[in-house]
Scaffold this active site. Structure first.
Site, mmCIF file in Angstrom:
data_model
loop_
_atom_site.group_PDB
_atom_site.id
_atom_site.type_symbol
_atom_site.label_atom_id
_atom_site.label_comp_id
_atom_site.label_asym_id
_atom_site.label_seq_id
_atom_site.Cartn_x
_atom_site.Cartn_y
_atom_site.Cartn_z
ATOM 1 N NE ARG A 186 -4.010 -2.044 0.276
ATOM 2 C CZ ARG A 186 -3.980 -3.246 -0.290
ATOM 3 N NH1 ARG A 186 -2.918 -3.615 -1.002
ATOM 4 N NH2 ARG A 186 -4.991 -4.082 -0.166
ATOM 5 C CB SER A 206 -9.034 -2.363 3.832
ATOM 6 O OG SER A 206 -9.210 -3.645 3.320
ATOM 7 C CD GLU A 237 -6.182 0.525 1.806
ATOM 8 O OE1 GLU A 237 -5.827 -0.570 2.267
ATOM 9 O OE2 GLU A 237 -6.964 0.640 0.840
HETATM 10 P P1 FAD Z 1 -9.190 8.204 -5.135
HETATM 11 O O1 FAD Z 1 -9.903 7.706 -3.935
HETATM 12 O O2 FAD Z 1 -9.917 9.152 -6.012
HETATM 13 O O3 FAD Z 1 -7.816 8.867 -4.673
HETATM 14 C C1 FAD Z 1 -7.031 8.236 -3.691
HETATM 15 C C2 FAD Z 1 -5.790 9.098 -3.400
HETATM 16 O O4 FAD Z 1 -4.922 9.102 -4.520
HETATM 17 C C3 FAD Z 1 -6.125 10.572 -3.144
HETATM 18 O O5 FAD Z 1 -5.221 11.051 -2.177
HETATM 19 C C4 FAD Z 1 -5.890 11.229 -4.487
HETATM 20 O O6 FAD Z 1 -5.565 12.608 -4.376
HETATM 21 C C5 FAD Z 1 -4.734 10.420 -5.030
HETATM 22 N N1 FAD Z 1 -4.787 10.335 -6.497
HETATM 23 C C6 FAD Z 1 -5.805 9.798 -7.213
HETATM 24 N N2 FAD Z 1 -5.510 9.840 -8.523
HETATM 25 C C7 FAD Z 1 -4.272 10.376 -8.609
HETATM 26 C C8 FAD Z 1 -3.422 10.673 -9.709
HETATM 27 N N3 FAD Z 1 -3.780 10.425 -10.978
HETATM 28 N N4 FAD Z 1 -2.218 11.217 -9.451
HETATM 29 C C9 FAD Z 1 -1.848 11.496 -8.185
HETATM 30 N N5 FAD Z 1 -2.616 11.238 -7.097
HETATM 31 C C10 FAD Z 1 -3.810 10.699 -7.329
HETATM 32 N N6 FAD Z 1 -7.621 -1.218 -2.663
HETATM 33 C C11 FAD Z 1 -6.739 -2.220 -2.802
HETATM 34 O O7 FAD Z 1 -5.525 -2.003 -2.874
HETATM 35 N N7 FAD Z 1 -7.160 -3.520 -2.855
HETATM 36 C C12 FAD Z 1 -8.459 -3.865 -2.778
HETATM 37 O O8 FAD Z 1 -8.798 -5.040 -2.825
HETATM 38 C C13 FAD Z 1 -9.414 -2.814 -2.650
HETATM 39 N N8 FAD Z 1 -10.729 -3.098 -2.563
HETATM 40 C C14 FAD Z 1 -11.629 -2.093 -2.421
HETATM 41 C C15 FAD Z 1 -12.976 -2.410 -2.354
HETATM 42 C C16 FAD Z 1 -13.934 -1.421 -2.211
HETATM 43 C C17 FAD Z 1 -15.393 -1.789 -2.138
HETATM 44 C C18 FAD Z 1 -13.535 -0.057 -2.182
HETATM 45 C C19 FAD Z 1 -14.563 1.034 -2.078
HETATM 46 C C20 FAD Z 1 -12.185 0.274 -2.242
HETATM 47 C C21 FAD Z 1 -11.215 -0.744 -2.353
HETATM 48 N N9 FAD Z 1 -9.843 -0.456 -2.425
HETATM 49 C C22 FAD Z 1 -8.936 -1.469 -2.589
HETATM 50 C C23 FAD Z 1 -9.351 0.938 -2.346
HETATM 51 C C24 FAD Z 1 -9.400 1.682 -3.719
HETATM 52 O O9 FAD Z 1 -10.133 0.940 -4.639
HETATM 53 C C25 FAD Z 1 -8.001 1.918 -4.273
HETATM 54 O O10 FAD Z 1 -7.213 2.663 -3.369
HETATM 55 C C26 FAD Z 1 -8.033 2.670 -5.605
HETATM 56 O O11 FAD Z 1 -6.791 2.625 -6.246
HETATM 57 C C27 FAD Z 1 -8.461 4.125 -5.429
HETATM 58 O O12 FAD Z 1 -8.689 4.670 -6.714
HETATM 59 P P2 FAD Z 1 -9.525 5.989 -6.877
HETATM 60 O O13 FAD Z 1 -9.454 6.383 -8.309
HETATM 61 O O14 FAD Z 1 -10.880 5.824 -6.333
HETATM 62 O O15 FAD Z 1 -8.656 6.983 -5.982
HETATM 63 N N1 EPU Z 2 -10.761 -11.662 9.406
HETATM 64 C C1 EPU Z 2 -11.550 -11.894 10.495
HETATM 65 N N2 EPU Z 2 -12.663 -11.139 10.642
HETATM 66 C C2 EPU Z 2 -13.019 -10.185 9.758
HETATM 67 C C3 EPU Z 2 -12.209 -9.947 8.651
HETATM 68 C C4 EPU Z 2 -11.071 -10.701 8.488
HETATM 69 O O1 EPU Z 2 -11.261 -12.744 11.326
HETATM 70 O O2 EPU Z 2 -14.047 -9.554 9.975
HETATM 71 C C5 EPU Z 2 -9.562 -12.487 9.231
HETATM 72 C C6 EPU Z 2 -9.872 -13.793 8.512
HETATM 73 O O3 EPU Z 2 -9.204 -14.808 9.173
HETATM 74 C C7 EPU Z 2 -9.244 -13.641 7.157
HETATM 75 C C8 EPU Z 2 -8.148 -12.610 7.395
HETATM 76 O O4 EPU Z 2 -8.609 -11.791 8.473
HETATM 77 O O5 EPU Z 2 -8.716 -14.838 6.717
HETATM 78 C C9 EPU Z 2 -7.885 -11.721 6.193
HETATM 79 O O6 EPU Z 2 -9.114 -11.200 5.720
HETATM 80 P P1 EPU Z 2 -9.366 -10.975 4.158
HETATM 81 O O7 EPU Z 2 -8.923 -12.169 3.404
HETATM 82 O O8 EPU Z 2 -10.761 -10.518 3.964
HETATM 83 O O9 EPU Z 2 -8.355 -9.834 3.782
HETATM 84 P P2 EPU Z 2 -7.967 -8.498 4.522
HETATM 85 O O10 EPU Z 2 -6.596 -8.658 5.081
HETATM 86 O O11 EPU Z 2 -9.032 -8.054 5.453
HETATM 87 C C10 EPU Z 2 -6.789 -7.513 2.440
HETATM 88 C C11 EPU Z 2 -6.755 -6.183 1.735
HETATM 89 C C12 EPU Z 2 -7.949 -6.037 0.819
HETATM 90 C C13 EPU Z 2 -7.898 -7.151 -0.216
HETATM 91 C C14 EPU Z 2 -7.931 -8.490 0.520
HETATM 92 C C15 EPU Z 2 -7.765 -9.653 -0.428
HETATM 93 C C16 EPU Z 2 -5.587 -4.635 3.174
HETATM 94 C C17 EPU Z 2 -5.687 -3.492 4.123
HETATM 95 N N3 EPU Z 2 -6.736 -5.107 2.709
HETATM 96 O O12 EPU Z 2 -7.935 -7.485 3.282
HETATM 97 O O13 EPU Z 2 -7.848 -4.793 0.154
HETATM 98 O O14 EPU Z 2 -8.980 -7.064 -1.102
HETATM 99 O O15 EPU Z 2 -6.849 -8.554 1.476
HETATM 100 O O16 EPU Z 2 -6.448 -9.756 -0.843
HETATM 101 O O17 EPU Z 2 -4.479 -5.075 2.865
HETATM 102 C C18 EPU Z 2 -8.428 -2.491 0.401
HETATM 103 O O18 EPU Z 2 -7.221 -2.258 0.475
HETATM 104 O O19 EPU Z 2 -9.304 -1.582 0.421
HETATM 105 C C19 EPU Z 2 -8.886 -3.870 0.293
HETATM 106 C C20 EPU Z 2 -10.170 -4.222 0.297
#
Ligand code: FAD
Ligand code: EPU
Length: 348
Positions: free
Chosen positions: A163, A232, A327
């Site tokens: 991240r 997250s 995050e």
């Molecule tokens: P924004 O929220 O619009 O911006 C985020 C930050 O980046 C801000 O500070 C912004 O100023 C900056 N920024 C944006 N664009 C630029 C640019 N072009 N140049 C410079 N700075 C910029 N993240 C994961 O890593 N893994 C996941 O599995 C994951 N799952 C998600 C699930 C859900 C349901 C949601 C809502 C979010 C999840 N995220 C996850 C977080 C998110 O999707 C990512 O961080 C994504 O890359 C954000 O993109 P955005 O365009 O919405 O950025």
């Molecule tokens: N767990 C619990 N309770 C909960 C949630 C999780 O016990 O309510 C435990 C479970 O044992 C599970 C473990 O935590 O096995 C990990 O949970 P999960 O697999 O859902 O992944 P996570 O660590 O919670 C991370 C990323 C996600 C990404 C998933 C899948 C971060 C901060 N989050 O979540 O990214 O999609 O792994 O790879 O690293 C995001 O960054 O916004 C995001 C959604």
């Protein structure tokens, strides 16, 4: 370019919280982006680029210019061994992944359904289900806000981490990502190490991996078009080996993974074990299916979310001695703000 004054941002970020900004500008080209940064009428105002707003919380009225990234276009080249994609920063990431799967261009499927723009993907090096953006990244093009030149960084130069990237450090507020280059091997092998993916056969297709990821994500994560959230809320903390041993001695069931600089602990597990699933302050709540996700359950205000996050932070710290880091990026009146600033203010 479209310009809106005192625009309500609730439709522009996935938490869906009511908050406005002084100016909202949409940009479709790099030239327009440069014009916004150079425009004398906005010279003294803070500016931020917004993709799909899926990783931000606007904590207050934003007294500045929000620049909505709408740079569009995808170019594909291939040689004998690879596909090379050049993707403009405003392209939607989940749409890109789905399109690649439909075009039989494999390699992105583990990163399906991550909301946001392609240009935001390198900022925090998005990752899920065993893959991070850095694994598919060839280069990142950014607009330097000092020289207004577009500069290309290769993957190593982006200093990707969990991240993390150079855009959160040396290039913080000095760069706008305008395009990304992806390099995808034709000798595709499925990446099935992450728990639920192990049920797939090693002979599975990219489309099967994609479907499996979509299925897991649909079950675990709230759909932001229906329930506001930003994924997250906290990062999974990375502890030193010694810190982890102390924690594991008291909590042998703690969920953890090896990390490059120590041991990564599942923050969702820590929060869940504090009994916080479903816990609510005002309209903000901890998601019932995934304790790491804060949801806008019912007309939450930014303060509801901050107070809930503070409660989670304190609960986890008191029980485990582990300090969580958010995050989600908190955007204050004119600059980024942090939960610990708010916690310190409460103490004084
Ligand atoms: P924004 O929220 O619009 O911006 C985020 C930050 O980046 C801000 O500070 C912004 O100023 C900056 N920024 C944006 N664009 C630029 C640019 N072009 N140049 C410079 N700075 C910029 N993240 C994961 O890593 N893994 C996941 O599995 C994951 N799952 C998600 C699930 C859900 C349901 C949601 C809502 C979010 C999840 N995220 C996850 C977080 C998110 O999707 C990512 O961080 C994504 O890359 C954000 O993109 P955005 O365009 O919405 O950025
Ligand atoms: N767990 C619990 N309770 C909960 C949630 C999780 O016990 O309510 C435990 C479970 O044992 C599970 C473990 O935590 O096995 C990990 O949970 P999960 O697999 O859902 O992944 P996570 O660590 O919670 C991370 C990323 C996600 C990404 C998933 C899948 C971060 C901060 N989050 O979540 O990214 O999609 O792994 O790879 O690293 C995001 O960054 O916004 C995001 C959604």
């Amino acid at each position: 370019m479209q310009i809106y004054l005192n625009e309500n941002l609730s439709a522009y970020h996935t938490f869906g919280i009511e908050q406005s900004c002084q100016v909202l500008v949409t940009v479709d080209t790099v030239a327009e982006l440069i014009d916004v940064y150079r425009d004398p009428q906005w010279q003294s105002l803070p500016k931020m680029v917004l993709g799909k707003g899926s990783n931000v919380l606007f904590t207050e009225f934003y007294e500045g210019v929000v620049i909505l990234n709408q740079l569009r276009g995808i170019d594909v080249r291939e040689d004998e061994n690879h596909y090379f994609l050049h993707v403009q920063g405003g392209e939607g990431w989940p749409e890109l992944v789905e399109w690649c799967v439909s075009q039989q261009i494999p390699g992105l499927e583990n990163l399906a359904m991550i909301p946001g723009c392609a240009g935001s993907a390198p900022i925090q090096n998005i990752g899920a289900y065993g893959i991070e953006f850095q694994d598919v990244c060839d280069y990142v093009d950014y607009l330097c806000l000092e020289t207004f030149q577009v500069i290309r960084l290769n993957r190593a130069e982006c200093l990707f981490g969990y991240r993390d990237s150079i855009f959160k450090h040396q290039l913080y507020q000095r760069a706008v990502v305008v395009g990304v280059g992806l390099k995808l091997t034709k000798a595709w092998q499925p990446r099935l190490k992450y728990g639920p993916l192990q049920q797939l056969a090693s002979s599975c297709s990219p489309a099967e991996v994609f479907d499996c990821i979509c299925d897991i994500r649909t079950r675990k994560l709230p759909d932001p078009t229906r329930i506001g959230n930003a994924g997250s809320f906290f990062k999974n903390p990375v502890l030193t080996e010694a810190q982890f041993q102390t924690l594991a001695a008291n909590y042998p069931d703690v969920v953890s993974y090896p990390a490059s600089s120590g041991v990564k602990v599942a923050a969702g597990w820590l929060i869940d074990q504090c009994g916080l699933k479903g816990f609510q302050i005002g309209g903000a709540a901890i998601h019932e299916q995934q304790a790491l996700v804060v949801i806008n359950r019912q007309h939450a205000t930014a303060l509801d979310v901050i107070q809930l996050a503070a409660h989670v932070y304190r609960s986890v710290y008191e029980k485990y001695g582990v300090a969580l880091e958010h995050e989600v990026r908190f955007i204050g009146r004119g600059s980024e703000v942090y939960l610990d600033m708010w916690l310190k203010e409460q103490q004084s």
